[in-house]
Each structure stands twice: as C-alpha cells, then as structure tokens.
Design a protein around this motif. Sequence first.
Motif, PDB file in Angstrom:
ATOM      1  N   LEU A 215     -74.001   1.488  32.531  1.00 55.16           N
ATOM      2  CA  LEU A 215     -72.953   2.372  32.006  1.00 55.16           C
ATOM      3  C   LEU A 215     -72.923   2.393  30.490  1.00 55.16           C
ATOM      4  N   GLY A 216     -73.772   1.589  29.858  1.00 54.04           N
ATOM      5  CA  GLY A 216     -73.785   1.541  28.407  1.00 54.04           C
ATOM      6  C   GLY A 216     -72.584   0.781  27.854  1.00 54.04           C
ATOM      7  N   HIS A 217     -72.522   0.708  26.546  1.00 56.48           N
ATOM      8  CA  HIS A 217     -71.417   0.024  25.872  1.00 56.48           C
ATOM      9  C   HIS A 217     -71.451   0.450  24.412  1.00 56.48           C
ATOM     10  N   MET A 218     -70.292   0.531  23.788  1.00 55.85           N
ATOM     11  CA  MET A 218     -70.213   0.864  22.372  1.00 55.85           C
ATOM     12  C   MET A 218     -69.053   0.113  21.751  1.00 55.85           C
ATOM     13  N   VAL A 219     -69.304  -0.531  20.621  1.00 54.02           N
ATOM     14  CA  VAL A 219     -68.262  -1.247  19.891  1.00 54.02           C
ATOM     15  C   VAL A 219     -68.376  -0.882  18.420  1.00 54.02           C
ATOM     16  N   ALA A 220     -67.267  -0.435  17.839  1.00 51.88           N
ATOM     17  CA  ALA A 220     -67.194  -0.171  16.402  1.00 51.88           C
ATOM     18  C   ALA A 220     -66.328  -1.257  15.771  1.00 51.88           C
ATOM     19  N   THR A 221     -66.856  -1.923  14.759  1.00 52.17           N
ATOM     20  CA  THR A 221     -66.180  -3.053  14.136  1.00 52.17           C
ATOM     21  C   THR A 221     -66.009  -2.800  12.650  1.00 52.17           C
ATOM     22  N   THR A 222     -64.788  -2.963  12.147  1.00 50.89           N
ATOM     23  CA  THR A 222     -64.560  -2.947  10.708  1.00 50.89           C
ATOM     24  C   THR A 222     -64.900  -4.337  10.184  1.00 50.89           C
ATOM     25  N   VAL A 223     -66.038  -4.462   9.533  1.00 51.60           N
ATOM     26  CA  VAL A 223     -66.549  -5.760   9.109  1.00 51.60           C
ATOM     27  C   VAL A 223     -65.830  -6.246   7.855  1.00 51.60           C
ATOM     28  N   LEU A 224     -65.587  -5.331   6.927  1.00 55.13           N
ATOM     29  CA  LEU A 224     -64.917  -5.680   5.672  1.00 55.13           C
ATOM     30  C   LEU A 224     -63.958  -4.570   5.285  1.00 55.13           C
ATOM     31  N   THR A 225     -62.875  -4.941   4.619  1.00 52.35           N
ATOM     32  CA  THR A 225     -61.924  -3.981   4.060  1.00 52.35           C
ATOM     33  C   THR A 225     -61.578  -4.417   2.644  1.00 52.35           C
ATOM     34  N   GLY A 226     -61.597  -3.466   1.710  1.00 49.61           N
ATOM     35  CA  GLY A 226     -61.238  -3.771   0.330  1.00 49.61           C
ATOM     36  C   GLY A 226     -60.270  -2.743  -0.225  1.00 49.61           C
ATOM     37  N   GLU A 227     -59.373  -3.194  -1.086  1.00 51.69           N
ATOM     38  CA  GLU A 227     -58.452  -2.296  -1.764  1.00 51.69           C
ATOM     39  C   GLU A 227     -59.103  -1.775  -3.041  1.00 51.69           C
ATOM     40  N   VAL A 228     -58.899  -0.488  -3.322  1.00 48.86           N
ATOM     41  CA  VAL A 228     -59.492   0.157  -4.486  1.00 48.86           C
ATOM     42  C   VAL A 228     -58.421   0.322  -5.557  1.00 48.86           C
ATOM     43  N   GLU A 229     -58.760  -0.028  -6.784  1.00 57.58           N
ATOM     44  CA  GLU A 229     -57.816   0.180  -7.883  1.00 57.58           C
ATOM     45  C   GLU A 229     -57.679   1.675  -8.167  1.00 57.58           C
ATOM     46  N   ILE A 230     -56.415   2.120  -8.262  1.00 52.72           N
ATOM     47  CA  ILE A 230     -56.160   3.532  -8.538  1.00 52.72           C
ATOM     48  C   ILE A 230     -55.225   3.649  -9.735  1.00 52.72           C
ATOM     49  N   ALA A 231     -55.435   4.719 -10.509  1.00 54.98           N
ATOM     50  CA  ALA A 231     -54.622   4.920 -11.714  1.00 54.98           C
ATOM     51  C   ALA A 231     -53.299   5.608 -11.394  1.00 54.98           C
ATOM     52  N   GLU A 232     -53.264   6.397 -10.330  1.00 57.25           N
ATOM     53  CA  GLU A 232     -52.057   7.171 -10.010  1.00 57.25           C
ATOM     54  C   GLU A 232     -51.775   7.104  -8.518  1.00 57.25           C
ATOM     55  N   THR A 233     -50.480   7.094  -8.195  1.00 52.84           N
ATOM     56  CA  THR A 233     -50.072   7.143  -6.787  1.00 52.84           C
ATOM     57  C   THR A 233     -49.391   8.460  -6.433  1.00 52.84           C
ATOM     58  N   GLU A 234     -49.088   9.267  -7.417  1.00 61.20           N
ATOM     59  CA  GLU A 234     -48.558  10.614  -7.175  1.00 61.20           C
ATOM     60  C   GLU A 234     -49.657  11.615  -7.504  1.00 61.20           C
ATOM     61  N   LEU A 235     -50.051  12.372  -6.485  1.00 58.25           N
ATOM     62  CA  LEU A 235     -51.143  13.329  -6.644  1.00 58.25           C
ATOM     63  C   LEU A 235     -50.594  14.754  -6.587  1.00 58.25           C
ATOM     64  N   TYR A 236     -51.124  15.624  -7.463  1.00 57.70           N
ATOM     65  CA  TYR A 236     -50.582  16.970  -7.596  1.00 57.70           C
ATOM     66  C   TYR A 236     -51.643  18.012  -7.278  1.00 57.70           C
ATOM     67  N   ARG A 237     -51.165  19.094  -6.685  1.00 58.36           N
ATOM     68  CA  ARG A 237     -52.067  20.179  -6.270  1.00 58.36           C
ATOM     69  C   ARG A 237     -52.788  20.779  -7.479  1.00 58.36           C
ATOM     70  N   GLU A 238     -53.943  21.323  -7.188  1.00 57.27           N
ATOM     71  CA  GLU A 238     -54.798  21.987  -8.175  1.00 57.27           C
ATOM     72  C   GLU A 238     -55.354  21.015  -9.225  1.00 57.27           C
ATOM     73  N   ARG A 239     -55.323  19.723  -8.914  1.00 54.38           N
ATOM     74  CA  ARG A 239     -55.974  18.734  -9.771  1.00 54.38           C
ATOM     75  C   ARG A 239     -57.010  17.979  -8.938  1.00 54.38           C
ATOM     76  N   ARG A 240     -57.954  17.342  -9.631  1.00 56.99           N
ATOM     77  CA  ARG A 240     -58.987  16.563  -8.949  1.00 56.99           C
ATOM     78  C   ARG A 240     -58.918  15.116  -9.452  1.00 56.99           C
TER      79      ARG A 240
END
Length: 298
Positions: A215-240
């Motif tokens: 029947l097969g088998h499939m396992v997806a594992t999150t091996v590592l997780t890291g937090e990314v430093e960000i300059a802003e937490t409020e994001l505005y439309r029409e900006r990148r």
Amino acid sequence: MPPFDTKLDVTLRPDRDAYWPGESMLLHVRITAAEATAVRGGRAELVGRLRYQYRTEEWDDDPRGGRRRETRVRTETDEQVLTDSILGPETLAAGETIERWVRFMIPRTALPSGAGEIVGVEWTARATIDVPRRRDASAEREVRVAAPRAAFAARVDPNPRVDPGEAGLELTLETAEVAAGEEIRGTLVVAPAEDFGIRGVRVELMRQETTARDLGHMVATTVLTGEVEIAETELYRERRYPIPFGIVVPPDAAPCHETGLTCVRWFVRVVLDRPRRGDQAAVQEILVHNEPEPADGD
C-alpha cells in the motif's frame, strides 16, 4: 556454557572517507593475537542495508465474531553482502600481527548513505575471524557511499509552490543544490494585495520519504525550523518586502534518491505567520547531496 572471549584484536581502515557507486574500496584489515590462537579462517565483508517501512492490510479475528481488515506499518530490511576470504586455518603466535588488503567494488546501483524516518541506507565494512570454542573476533567500520548530484538533479522541480492568499510571494534560492552540513540561502519577496500584520517569518527544512511496496507509505517531516529576522511587522499594499533567510542542512541528512521502491526528497518552506489569519507559505524543492569535498589538486 558460554564461549570464552577471544584474544584477537581486529581493526579496519578503508582507504578513503567516501566512495561513489561503481568505485573500488581498498580495505585494510589488521589482526593481532594477544596469545597463541588457532583459527578456522577469516572473511571480510561489505554490507549494504536498505531499511524501509510500508503499509499493508492484514486480516484479524474480530472478538465479536468474523474477521476484519487492519492496516499496519511493517519494517523491512534488504541486505546486500559482498564477501572475500582473508585467512585460512592456522595458528597465530602470541604477539603476531597479520595484515590483509581486500578490494571491494561498490555496486553501481548503490544508494547513498543516510537515515530518515521510514527510509534508511547504511554501508558497513566488516571482518570476522572464526575461532573454535571461542567467540568470533570481529570489527565493523561505517562506509559512506556518496550520491552524485547529477543522478537526481533533473528530478527536482524548479518551480516554487505558493499558497493563495492576500500577498504575492516570490521565493528564490541562491542555489537549489546543497551538501549536507551546508547552509541554503534565499529571499522571500512579499507583495501584499492589502494591508495586514505578521507576527514573524519562519523557514522550515522538510524531508519527504515515500515507499512503494504494497500500500506504500509517505511521511513528511519538518527537520528544522528557524525564525527569520524581519524589519517590519506591518505590511502595506503596493509595496514589496524582500526577506532574506538561511537554514543549515544537518550534516547527517539523508541525501535525495529515488528508486522504484523508495524515494527521499527535500524542501524549503518559508511561512508568513499572520495573527488571526491563516499562514501563507512558499515551498521550493531542493537537492540535498553528500558529495565529498574535492581533494587538493582535483
């Protein structure tokens, strides 16, 4: 009555740290007798093991009568053994040392060394000395078989997958090929369609393993997780908003491979963590390999 311990010391030394499929390995075997010891013989082996799990259906007796089908996960190990004789019947004198060189050919179909959750590959060199009326003297040494990146590169999907949501996401990597133990770096560009806030951005390294037996088998594992430093937490439309990130692949990561029976793939997932809204993510498949570093002069 248990057998007596054997007063033989056995050591192994391969001629290199890693091997390609199809290459030859020269194995040095050293046997030293602490006391006079009669032996029946000795052998050296190269052992390859593929361990994998799969799902299968089996019939069980129902306590209420009749029978019912149950789906279970089974573990199987396929073993491949190459053997060569290194010693015949003889008596080793006290303090005597015998040295042998044995050449093995790594099979051209050899899978790369590495262990995951449901798929694992290991290669081992082993020497065993048969001693009558005593425990056999033996030694083992792990052998690393490398995965040529070209063998899998064409199977890696170069197109990122992006969740639909309130922002356009563009995920780019400096390279989609990375050796185990190295860092993979990239940039996520966020282009909001409307104003919204985020709690943060995280990057995840994910391994996907599949097997095709029964029947097969499939396992997806999150091996590592890291937090990314960000300059802003409020994001505005029409900006990148370009957000660079990096995450290090574990040095013992199982490299990518694919056969008719087993498959190991790796992915980088970058996630916008949005309060009171569903997270939005972009995912890119990557090629993880364990190619050895080229020697000086190569």
